[in-house]
Write a protein that holds these residues in place. Structure first.
Motif, PDB file in Angstrom:
ATOM      1  N   SER A 165       0.828  -1.218   0.000  1.00  0.00           N
ATOM      2  CA  SER A 165       0.000   0.000   0.000  1.00  0.00           C
ATOM      3  C   SER A 165       0.857   1.260   0.000  1.00  0.00           C
ATOM      4  O   SER A 165       0.434   2.307  -0.501  1.00  0.00           O
ATOM      5  CB  SER A 165      -0.941   0.012   1.206  1.00  0.00           C
ATOM      6  OG  SER A 165      -0.197   0.018   2.420  1.00  0.00           O
ATOM      7  N   GLY A 250      -5.546   7.298   8.712  1.00  0.00           N
ATOM      8  CA  GLY A 250      -6.703   7.323   7.824  1.00  0.00           C
ATOM      9  C   GLY A 250      -6.376   6.826   6.430  1.00  0.00           C
ATOM     10  O   GLY A 250      -5.229   6.531   6.092  1.00  0.00           O
ATOM     11  N   SER A 251      -7.425   6.718   5.608  1.00  0.00           N
ATOM     12  CA  SER A 251      -7.245   6.253   4.230  1.00  0.00           C
ATOM     13  C   SER A 251      -6.517   7.308   3.400  1.00  0.00           C
ATOM     14  O   SER A 251      -6.334   8.445   3.830  1.00  0.00           O
ATOM     15  CB  SER A 251      -8.604   5.955   3.599  1.00  0.00           C
ATOM     16  OG  SER A 251      -9.351   7.158   3.468  1.00  0.00           O
ATOM     17  N   THR A 252      -6.106   6.903   2.197  1.00  0.00           N
ATOM     18  CA  THR A 252      -5.429   7.850   1.302  1.00  0.00           C
ATOM     19  C   THR A 252      -6.322   9.051   1.005  1.00  0.00           C
ATOM     20  O   THR A 252      -5.868  10.197   1.006  1.00  0.00           O
ATOM     21  CB  THR A 252      -5.045   7.155  -0.018  1.00  0.00           C
ATOM     22  OG1 THR A 252      -4.181   6.050   0.262  1.00  0.00           O
ATOM     23  CG2 THR A 252      -4.337   8.117  -0.955  1.00  0.00           C
ATOM     24  N   THR A 253      -7.618   8.774   0.792  1.00  0.00           N
ATOM     25  CA  THR A 253      -8.566   9.863   0.503  1.00  0.00           C
ATOM     26  C   THR A 253      -8.650  10.826   1.674  1.00  0.00           C
ATOM     27  O   THR A 253      -8.642  12.047   1.489  1.00  0.00           O
ATOM     28  CB  THR A 253      -9.970   9.288   0.212  1.00  0.00           C
ATOM     29  OG1 THR A 253      -9.880   8.367  -0.882  1.00  0.00           O
ATOM     30  CG2 THR A 253     -10.946  10.400  -0.141  1.00  0.00           C
ATOM     31  N   THR A 254      -8.710  10.281   2.914  1.00  0.00           N
ATOM     32  CA  THR A 254      -8.761  11.104   4.122  1.00  0.00           C
ATOM     33  C   THR A 254      -7.516  11.969   4.233  1.00  0.00           C
ATOM     34  O   THR A 254      -7.599  13.166   4.553  1.00  0.00           O
ATOM     35  CB  THR A 254      -8.881  10.217   5.373  1.00  0.00           C
ATOM     36  OG1 THR A 254     -10.058   9.400   5.263  1.00  0.00           O
ATOM     37  CG2 THR A 254      -8.980  11.068   6.640  1.00  0.00           C
TER      38      THR A 254
END
Length: 314
Positions: A165, A250-254
């Motif tokens: 990731s 958090g996620s990549t989008t976050t």
């Protein structure tokens, strides 16, 4: 004279030649501009420190870290952009000819800008799946002096610390940056070249190699600046998300939303924009110039859209 988009002329070897030419032109141009890219990335990552513009910031990096620092990420740059250029330029030629064959000459001419946009978007999406891990390595090597300088060492470091990731954390912003960038690049270059030929009363098939090279370079500069402006906010986010340290929760989008809020729209759109326009304008001109030259060396006649109505008048 009718120009047939024949499958015999644009066969598998044509696309292989286009892909190889694309890999060569992207690898050479990106690698040669590596020092500019290092300075641009540093300005994006730490604008408070690097306030003296492209030349001044470059001098500061050399004074503090030595000239070798300007070659950070060179291996990842050359390898990553050869692969990306292979799929991008080869893919654009494949999709462009495929659409033209399906639509027929008149409809292809009428919808040529849409074909440029669709072909470049699809080709770039495929190319970015291969570019993303190497781009992550390049940015980490530029922003973190302790990061391994070799491509294989860099990949091993990321895999051991962040897993797979970590290599694809920047895929979202890469797509957000590269797809609009490539769409603008090919569409604007195609239109600019068309206008130049029309203004000078020439055509690519009847012009000398020198004239065609000049048109490729001039239209490439115009396309490069337009593409740089369109894709710059995502380019800044991409540099920020791969920067060492910072909040990685958090996620990549976050993370992207958080970084965008912290930076603000002005910084995203302007930090490092001038050096990037210089870099992308030069780079794009070089890419189209080298691509057309290598294609000619391979004996491949580059595909061009034609207006059947104009040809019927002659």
């Amino acid at each position: 004279m009718s120009h047939d988009h024949s499958e015999k002329k644009y066969d598998l070897m044509y696309y292989v030649k286009g892909a190889l030419s694309g890999g060569i032109c992207c690898s050479i141009t990106h690698a040669s501009l590596c020092p500019v890219d290092v300075v641009k990335t540093r300005i994006q990552l730490d604008p408070a420190k690097y306030t003296q513009g492209l030349i001044g910031s470059g001098r500061r990096i050399i004074a503090e870290e030595g000239a070798a620092a300007l070659a950070s990420g060179l291996g990842a740059t050359a390898a990553g952009y050869f692969v990306q250029g292979w799929f991008k330029f080869g893919g654009v030629e494949f999709f462009k000819v495929t659409f033209a064959n399906k639509l027929g000459e008149q409809k292809a001419w009428d919808n040529r800008v849409s074909i440029y946009l669709a072909s470049s978007a699809m080709a770039e999406f495929i190319a970015d799946l291969f570019l993303c891990p190497l781009e992550a390595i390049r940015i980490k090597s530029v922003s973190d002096p302790s990061f391994p300088k070799g491509v294989s060492g860099g990949i091993q470091r990321v895999l051991s610390t962040q897993g797979v990731s970590g290599l694809y954390a920047g895929l979202g912003p890469i797509l957000f940056k590269q797809v609009p960038y490539t769409m603008a690049k090919f569409a604007v270059q195609g239109k600019a070249a068309e206008v130049i030929y029309k203004t000078t009363g020439t055509a690519p098939e009847t012009s000398s190699k020198g004239t065609n090279l000049g048109v490729s370079l001039a239209s490439g500069v115009i396309a490069g600046v337009a593409a740089a402006v369109v894709s710059h906010p995502a380019d800044t986010l991409l540099s920020m998300i791969n920067k060492a340290g910072g909040d990685k929760s958090g996620s990549t989008t976050t993370q992207l939303i958080r970084l965008a809020r912290e930076a603000g729209i002005t910084k995203l759109c302007t930090a490092g924009l001038v050096p990037r326009c210089v870099m992308i304008g030069t780079l794009t001109a070089g890419q189209f110039g080298i691509f057309d030259s290598v294609m000619a060396l391979f004996g491949a006649e580059k595909f061009h859209f034609h207006n059947p109505n104009e040809e019927a008048k002659h």
